[in-house]
Design an enzyme around this catalytic site. Structure first.
Site, short mmCIF file in Angstrom:
data_model
loop_
_atom_site.label_atom_id
_atom_site.label_comp_id
_atom_site.label_asym_id
_atom_site.label_seq_id
_atom_site.Cartn_x
_atom_site.Cartn_y
_atom_site.Cartn_z
N ASN A 114 0.79 -1.14 -0.39
CA ASN A 114 -0.35 0.71 0.58
C ASN A 114 1.13 1.16 -0.17
OD1 ASN A 114 -1.42 2.49 0.89
ND2 ASN A 114 -3.14 0.87 2.00
N ASP A 166 -0.15 4.77 0.16
CA ASP A 166 -0.58 5.20 0.22
C ASP A 166 0.01 6.56 1.22
OD1 ASP A 166 -3.07 4.29 -0.15
OD2 ASP A 166 -4.00 4.29 1.78
N HIS A 167 0.83 5.75 1.62
CA HIS A 167 1.70 7.14 2.70
C HIS A 167 2.96 7.42 1.95
CE1 HIS A 167 -1.01 6.36 6.05
NE2 HIS A 167 -0.82 5.11 6.12
N THR A 202 -7.37 6.18 10.41
CA THR A 202 -7.27 5.47 9.54
C THR A 202 -8.57 4.46 9.39
OG1 THR A 202 -5.65 3.41 9.15
CG2 THR A 202 -5.63 3.53 10.80
N THR A 203 -8.88 3.09 8.15
CA THR A 203 -9.74 3.17 7.77
C THR A 203 -9.98 2.14 10.36
OG1 THR A 203 -9.43 2.19 6.57
CG2 THR A 203 -11.14 1.08 6.94
N GLY A 241 0.46 -1.55 4.21
CA GLY A 241 1.36 -0.20 4.31
C GLY A 241 1.77 0.49 4.87
N HIS A 242 1.57 0.45 6.30
CA HIS A 242 2.51 1.46 7.16
C HIS A 242 3.51 1.36 7.61
CE1 HIS A 242 1.86 4.94 10.00
NE2 HIS A 242 2.64 3.72 11.42
N ARG A 282 4.17 18.59 2.79
CA ARG A 282 3.73 19.91 1.88
C ARG A 282 3.61 20.16 0.65
NH1 ARG A 282 10.04 21.65 3.46
NH2 ARG A 282 9.33 21.98 5.73
N ARG A 290 -6.80 12.96 1.24
CA ARG A 290 -5.30 13.22 2.03
C ARG A 290 -4.10 12.94 1.83
NH1 ARG A 290 -7.09 10.01 7.50
NH2 ARG A 290 -9.67 10.77 7.86
N HIS A 291 -4.09 11.96 1.04
CA HIS A 291 -2.99 11.54 1.06
C HIS A 291 -3.05 10.82 -0.46
CE1 HIS A 291 -5.26 7.67 1.36
NE2 HIS A 291 -4.50 7.51 3.11
N ARG A 327 -9.18 8.05 -0.47
CA ARG A 327 -9.98 8.43 0.47
C ARG A 327 -11.33 9.76 -0.64
NH1 ARG A 327 -8.89 6.38 5.99
NH2 ARG A 327 -10.48 8.15 6.46
N GLU A 352 -11.16 -9.34 2.19
CA GLU A 352 -9.54 -9.18 2.48
C GLU A 352 -10.55 -8.85 4.65
OE1 GLU A 352 -7.67 -5.93 1.70
OE2 GLU A 352 -6.46 -5.96 3.37
N GLU A 354 -8.66 1.10 -2.81
CA GLU A 354 -9.32 0.24 -1.66
C GLU A 354 -10.34 2.10 -2.01
OE1 GLU A 354 -6.19 -1.54 0.60
OE2 GLU A 354 -6.93 1.15 1.33
N HIS A 387 -4.77 3.94 -1.33
CA HIS A 387 -6.86 3.92 -0.80
C HIS A 387 -6.66 5.01 -1.58
CE1 HIS A 387 -9.12 4.38 2.79
NE2 HIS A 387 -10.12 4.45 1.15
N HIS A 399 -3.96 -4.90 7.83
CA HIS A 399 -4.45 -3.72 8.37
C HIS A 399 -3.56 -3.79 9.48
CE1 HIS A 399 -6.03 -0.19 9.88
NE2 HIS A 399 -6.26 0.38 8.96
N GLY A 400 -2.82 -2.88 10.08
CA GLY A 400 -1.78 -3.00 10.89
C GLY A 400 -0.74 -4.35 11.31
N1 PXP Z 1 -6.34 -2.73 3.43
C1 PXP Z 1 -6.85 -2.38 3.80
C2 PXP Z 1 -8.75 -2.76 3.26
C3 PXP Z 1 -6.93 -0.88 3.83
O1 PXP Z 1 -7.72 -0.12 4.11
C4 PXP Z 1 -5.68 -0.71 4.69
C5 PXP Z 1 -5.58 1.09 4.77
O2 PXP Z 1 -5.14 1.90 4.10
C6 PXP Z 1 -4.09 -1.69 4.68
C7 PXP Z 1 -4.91 -2.74 3.88
C8 PXP Z 1 -3.31 -1.45 4.74
O3 PXP Z 1 -3.08 -1.35 6.06
P1 PXP Z 1 -1.72 -1.07 6.71
O4 PXP Z 1 -1.51 0.71 6.58
O5 PXP Z 1 -2.12 -0.45 8.47
O6 PXP Z 1 -0.84 -1.46 6.27
#
Ligand code: PXP
Length: 242
Positions: A6, A8-9, A102-103, A214-215, A17, A48-49, A44, A153, A72, A42, A192-193
């Site tokens: 992912n 996004d970040h 976050t979600t 992602g994160h 910036r 935001r990203h 959103r 998922e 997403e 994602h 997630h996480g």
């Molecule tokens: N899967 C879904 C559906 C998500 O919404 C996210 C966060 O955008 C992730 C996976 C990835 O989560 P993380 O950034 O905590 O790894």
């Protein structure tokens, strides 16, 4: 087991910036070189990203590869129109609240059944696979099947938060949900996480065929570089899988 990275970040840092760097599309290409099997992003509602343009640039950059794009998004009309124009390989429908960091939980497919049936049908008719981001809950699996999803998922956020405390109970919920969904004919993904440590238990569940992370990868990329951060995650997953 496939690894969806992912991006996004990378865009979160850019948007801090409102400038052009770091570029999440460039990040996607590095992640692929390092072993990512899919790029997840994602879009959103508050942008935001990731920005709309990132999605279309990514589509263009990946067109000669066989690396799929997983978009997403919240199940809104605006997002559906964007998906129908961009045609990602997969759309993952997620709940979205503006104030959340976050979600925060899975999509409540049970209470959105009628709405989602038509929504998903349109996406599938356009050739897009549809995955639903749900909590590890058998009722949500049944509803996902009813509305015509191709995949679920499983939200691993609760598991990640409980890691080291209630780990076994949460893993058991995820395992049961994965087995049940696979038996019913759904493809099973999770995310997630997840990080280098807590991913191991999840990667061992053989019914789960894809993780979206992602994160933690992007956080580790600050110290290791993106290539190494992705490569290391892929290596840990592959090893855990046996
Ligand atoms: N899967 C879904 C559906 C998500 O919404 C996210 C966060 O955008 C992730 C996976 C990835 O989560 P993380 O950034 O905590 O790894």
């Amino acid at each position: 087991m496939r690894l969806g990275v992912n991006i996004d970040h990378i865009a979160t840092l850019r948007e801090a910036r409102k400038t052009f760097e770091p570029d999440p599309v460039k990040g996607a290409l590095i992640a692929i070189q390092a072993g990512a099997d899919q790029i997840t992003l994602h879009l959103r509602e508050d942008r935001r990203h990731i920005q709309d343009e990132d999605l279309f640039r990514l589509k263009c950059e990946l067109k000669d590869t066989n690396v799929p794009i997983n978009l997403e998004m919240a199940p809104t009309l605006e997002m559906k129109n964007i998906a129908l124009e961009a045609l990602p390989n997969t759309v993952t429908l997620v709940p979205e609240k503006r104030q959340e960091i976050t979600t925060e939980g899975g999509l409540d497919v049970v209470s959105l059944k009628d709405y989602l049936k038509d929504y998903i049908k349109e996406l599938k008719e356009a050739g897009i696979k549809v995955s639903l981001f749900i909590d590890p809950d058998l009722e949500q699996v049944d509803a996902s099947l009813e509305v015509g999803a191709d995949a679920i998922e499983i939200h691993t956020g609760e598991y990640a938060n409980s890691y080291g405390k209630n780990t076994e109970k949460e893993i058991q919920r995820i395992r049961e949900t994965a087995i049940y969904a696979k038996e019913k004919g759904l493809k099973v993904y999770a995310g997630h996480g997840l990080n280098y440590e807590n991913v191991v238990n999840i990667a061992k569940i053989k019914e789960i065929e894809e993780l979206n992370i992602g994160h933690s990868i992007i956080a580790n990329a600050i110290f290791l570089g993106l290539y190494e951060a992705v490569r290391k995650m892929k290596e840990i997953i592959t090893k855990a899988r046996g």
